[in-house]
Design an enzyme around this catalytic site. Structure first.
Site, PDB file in Angstrom:
ATOM      1  CE  LYS A  56      34.698   0.144  32.103  1.00  0.00           C
ATOM      2  NZ  LYS A  56      35.008   0.942  30.918  1.00  0.00           N
ATOM      3  NE  ARG A  68      29.191   0.051  27.903  1.00  0.00           N
ATOM      4  CZ  ARG A  68      29.696  -0.876  28.707  1.00  0.00           C
ATOM      5  NH1 ARG A  68      30.328  -0.537  29.800  1.00  0.00           N
ATOM      6  NH2 ARG A  68      29.574  -2.160  28.397  1.00  0.00           N
TER       7      ARG A  68
HETATM    8  C1  7PJ Z   1      33.160   0.236  27.785  1.00  0.00           C
HETATM    9  C2  7PJ Z   1      32.502  -0.248  26.675  1.00  0.00           C
HETATM   10  C3  7PJ Z   1      33.452   1.626  27.854  1.00  0.00           C
HETATM   11  C4  7PJ Z   1      32.383   1.833  25.723  1.00  0.00           C
HETATM   12  C5  7PJ Z   1      32.926  -1.870  28.018  1.00  0.00           C
HETATM   13  C6  7PJ Z   1      32.978  -2.843  31.319  1.00  0.00           C
HETATM   14  C7  7PJ Z   1      33.806  -3.367  30.224  1.00  0.00           C
HETATM   15  N1  7PJ Z   1      32.103   0.529  25.644  1.00  0.00           N
HETATM   16  N2  7PJ Z   1      32.353  -1.586  26.834  1.00  0.00           N
HETATM   17  N3  7PJ Z   1      33.040   2.369  26.798  1.00  0.00           N
HETATM   18  N4  7PJ Z   1      33.404  -0.793  28.635  1.00  0.00           N
HETATM   19  N5  7PJ Z   1      32.018   2.645  24.730  1.00  0.00           N
HETATM   20  O1  7PJ Z   1      31.809  -2.475  31.190  1.00  0.00           O
HETATM   21  O2  7PJ Z   1      33.543  -2.829  32.432  1.00  0.00           O
HETATM   22  O3  7PJ Z   1      34.062   2.159  28.790  1.00  0.00           O
HETATM   23  S1  7PJ Z   1      32.996  -3.506  28.631  1.00  0.00           S
END
Ligand code: 7PJ
Length: 259
Positions: free
Chosen positions: A204, A238
């Site tokens: 990010k 994640r």
């Molecule tokens: C996140 C997400 C996060 C959860 C995205 C990216 C943007 N879902 N979906 N947490 N970020 N739960 O991956 O940079 O931080 S999309």
């Protein structure tokens, strides 16, 4: 949790996995590398991203849910804020709903309540198009905590048992660079809610802007954040870089198991 982006404009793997074969090989690879959950996202939530219609999102996500279900023994998480995408995904075997809008869109509460899948409630201040314009908090941690308490309450009243809820403070979603690092430093505080915590910092801007590095050079920064989150009790990490993160987690648990 390995990230499988199926949006043509998602920022760090920019549309590489739009096609089925590529998605399958990416999922195969992530599972081999240690992912136990695959997070499928059909809507880009990067700041300023274009909105995706329900039909487009359905046609991107649902075939992938079916395909992964048919080919792999892995948990399928669907990153969506649309009730119809949630419902169709659950019908086709999705195991987790991951909603960056924490079930605040129309009908989302009902759809999840009428199922038995877990749901990840993420905190976001504002909306993706404008969320990075001067985000403000009275107290960052307290404000996010209050948001979780309120959403958990609303979910429970709608019929979603607490046991089905995962929380995520939403790194990068309406937070300045400083706020993101403050949040990471205090992640363990959310454990008082007694729920699993998901942390998503992979590649990010909070890493890119700190290090002044483009997306393909954010691995070391991403791993550092993953380790810090896991050390504070994050249960789900994640990530894009599954192999490297799984290695880091193995090293971390070798240490913590011997404490
Ligand atoms: C996140 C997400 C996060 C959860 C995205 C990216 C943007 N879902 N979906 N947490 N970020 N739960 O991956 O940079 O931080 S999309």
């Amino acid at each position: 949790m390995g990230i499988l982006n199926v949006t043509p404009d998602s920022f760090s793997d920019g549309g590489k996995y739009t096609h089925t074969d590529a998605a399958i090989s990416q999922v195969t690879k992530m599972i081999e590398q240690g992912a136990t959950i695959i997070d499928i996202g059909g809507e880009s939530t990067r700041p300023g991203a274009a909105q995706v219609s329900e039909n487009d999102e359905l046609s991107r996500v649902v075939p992938l849910v079916k395909l992964i279900k048919a080919h792999f023994d892995v948990l399928i998480s669907v990153d969506t804020s649309k009730a119809e995408v949630m419902a169709e995904s659950i019908n086709h075997g999705a195991d987790i709903i991951n909603d960056v809008r924490a079930l605040q869109n129309e009908h989302c509460l009902e759809v999840v309540a009428n199922s038995n899948v877990p749901v990840c409630l993420m905190h976001m201040q504002g909306l993706p198009r404008t969320m990075q314009n001067n985000p403000q908090y009275d107290d960052l941690i307290d404000d996010i905590m209050l948001f979780f308490q309120q959403r958990i309450d609303v979910c429970q009243k709608a019929g979603i048992a607490k046991e089905r809820i995962i929380i995520d403070p939403g790194f990068g979603f309406g937070k300045t660079l400083e706020q993101n690092y403050q949040l990471l430093g205090h992640l363990s505080k959310f454990k008082v809610l007694g729920l699993p915590v998901l942390s998503g910092t992979s590649r990010k801007s909070m890493i890119g802007n700190l290090l002044n590095k483009e997306v393909e050079h954010r691995l070391a920064g991403s791993l550092t954040t993953a380790i810090l989150a896991a050390q504070q009790g994050a249960n789900i990490i994640r990530v894009h870089d599954v192999e490297e993160t799984a290695d880091a987690m193995k090293v971390l648990s070798a240490v913590t198991q011997n404490l």
